[in-house]
Design an enzyme around this catalytic site. Structure first.
Site, PDB file in Angstrom:
ATOM      1  N   HIS A  23      50.779  -8.020  73.811  1.00 27.61           N
ATOM      2  CA  HIS A  23      50.017  -9.195  74.231  1.00 27.61           C
ATOM      3  C   HIS A  23      48.965  -9.547  73.204  1.00 27.61           C
ATOM      4  O   HIS A  23      48.394  -8.675  72.562  1.00 27.61           O
ATOM      5  CB  HIS A  23      49.353  -8.970  75.602  1.00 27.61           C
ATOM      6  CG  HIS A  23      48.568  -7.706  75.717  1.00 27.61           C
ATOM      7  ND1 HIS A  23      49.157  -6.478  75.934  1.00 27.61           N
ATOM      8  CD2 HIS A  23      47.234  -7.468  75.633  1.00 27.61           C
ATOM      9  CE1 HIS A  23      48.212  -5.546  75.990  1.00 27.61           C
ATOM     10  NE2 HIS A  23      47.041  -6.121  75.809  1.00 27.61           N
ATOM     11  N   ILE A  41      42.621 -11.086  84.179  1.00 26.46           N
ATOM     12  CA  ILE A  41      42.032 -10.819  85.495  1.00 26.46           C
ATOM     13  C   ILE A  41      40.600 -10.294  85.376  1.00 26.46           C
ATOM     14  O   ILE A  41      39.807 -10.416  86.322  1.00 26.46           O
ATOM     15  CB  ILE A  41      42.922  -9.818  86.285  1.00 26.46           C
ATOM     16  CG1 ILE A  41      42.697  -9.944  87.776  1.00 26.46           C
ATOM     17  CG2 ILE A  41      42.719  -8.397  85.803  1.00 26.46           C
ATOM     18  CD1 ILE A  41      43.742  -9.229  88.608  1.00 26.46           C
TER      19      ILE A  41
HETATM   20  P1  5GP Z   1      44.668  -4.311  76.636  1.00 25.33           P
HETATM   21  O1  5GP Z   1      43.497  -3.478  77.076  1.00 25.33           O
HETATM   22  O2  5GP Z   1      45.967  -3.581  76.864  1.00 25.33           O
HETATM   23  O3  5GP Z   1      44.561  -4.881  75.254  1.00 25.33           O
HETATM   24  O4  5GP Z   1      44.653  -5.595  77.562  1.00 25.33           O
HETATM   25  C1  5GP Z   1      45.215  -5.631  78.824  1.00 25.33           C
HETATM   26  C2  5GP Z   1      44.523  -6.731  79.557  1.00 25.33           C
HETATM   27  O5  5GP Z   1      45.286  -7.032  80.713  1.00 25.33           O
HETATM   28  C3  5GP Z   1      43.117  -6.375  80.042  1.00 25.33           C
HETATM   29  O6  5GP Z   1      42.184  -7.281  79.480  1.00 25.33           O
HETATM   30  C4  5GP Z   1      43.217  -6.497  81.558  1.00 25.33           C
HETATM   31  O7  5GP Z   1      42.067  -7.056  82.141  1.00 25.33           O
HETATM   32  C5  5GP Z   1      44.420  -7.387  81.743  1.00 25.33           C
HETATM   33  N1  5GP Z   1      45.153  -7.170  82.976  1.00 25.33           N
HETATM   34  C6  5GP Z   1      45.568  -5.974  83.478  1.00 25.33           C
HETATM   35  N2  5GP Z   1      46.225  -6.139  84.633  1.00 25.33           N
HETATM   36  C7  5GP Z   1      46.234  -7.487  84.863  1.00 25.33           C
HETATM   37  C8  5GP Z   1      46.774  -8.277  85.921  1.00 25.33           C
HETATM   38  O8  5GP Z   1      47.385  -7.784  86.884  1.00 25.33           O
HETATM   39  N3  5GP Z   1      46.595  -9.619  85.835  1.00 25.33           N
HETATM   40  C9  5GP Z   1      45.924 -10.202  84.785  1.00 25.33           C
HETATM   41  N4  5GP Z   1      45.806 -11.540  84.801  1.00 25.33           N
HETATM   42  N5  5GP Z   1      45.407  -9.481  83.769  1.00 25.33           N
HETATM   43  C10 5GP Z   1      45.558  -8.138  83.814  1.00 25.33           C
END
Ligand code: 5GP
Ligand code: ZN
Length: 114
Positions: A100, A31
């Protein structure tokens, strides 16, 4: 998991722009994309991070990498290159506690990462 954003995306409660889906995995566009191509590949089974992986997940993990390979081809970043990232824990910058893999490409990445 009830309070997990990514489990809600898997269940369709939160909408997402899907890039790939099968019985084990979902891939969808981030997103807040940090690159022209920024896809998240997640297992449908909830686990917090790589720290929860066990030997029985070896095939799942291999499958995640094969899906990354396929998406890199489909999204036209295979030839120029791309980055695969598993942020883990606080210092790793993990903000969503559902395992992820980030697939990012479409621009040159810097090193070291921020
Ligand atoms: P992290 O920071 O945990 O490695 O990555 C989480 C990712 O999830 C971030 O890049 C963030 O932009 C994405 N993200 C968080 N909430 C959502 C959502 O509701 N939809 C989508 N498509 N991505 C999300
Ligand atoms: Zn989850």
């Amino acid at each position: 998991m009830d309070d997990c954003i990514f489990c809600k995306i898997i269940d369709g409660i939160i909408p997402s722009k899907k890039a790939y889906e099968d019985d084990q995995l979902l891939a969808f566009h981030d997103i807040a994309a940090q690159a022209p191509v920024h896809v998240l590949i997640i297992p449908k089974k909830h686990m917090e991070s790589v720290l929860e992986l066990s030997p029985e997940d070896d095939a799942l993990l291999g499958h995640m990498f094969r899906v990354a390979q396929q998406l890199a081809q489909e999204l036209n970043i295979k030839d120029d290159g791309f980055r695969l990232v598993f942020n883990t824990g606080n210092d790793g910058g993990q903000t969503v506690m559902h395992l992820h893999m980030h697939l990012m490409g479409g621009r040159a990445m810097g090193w070291p990462p921020g």
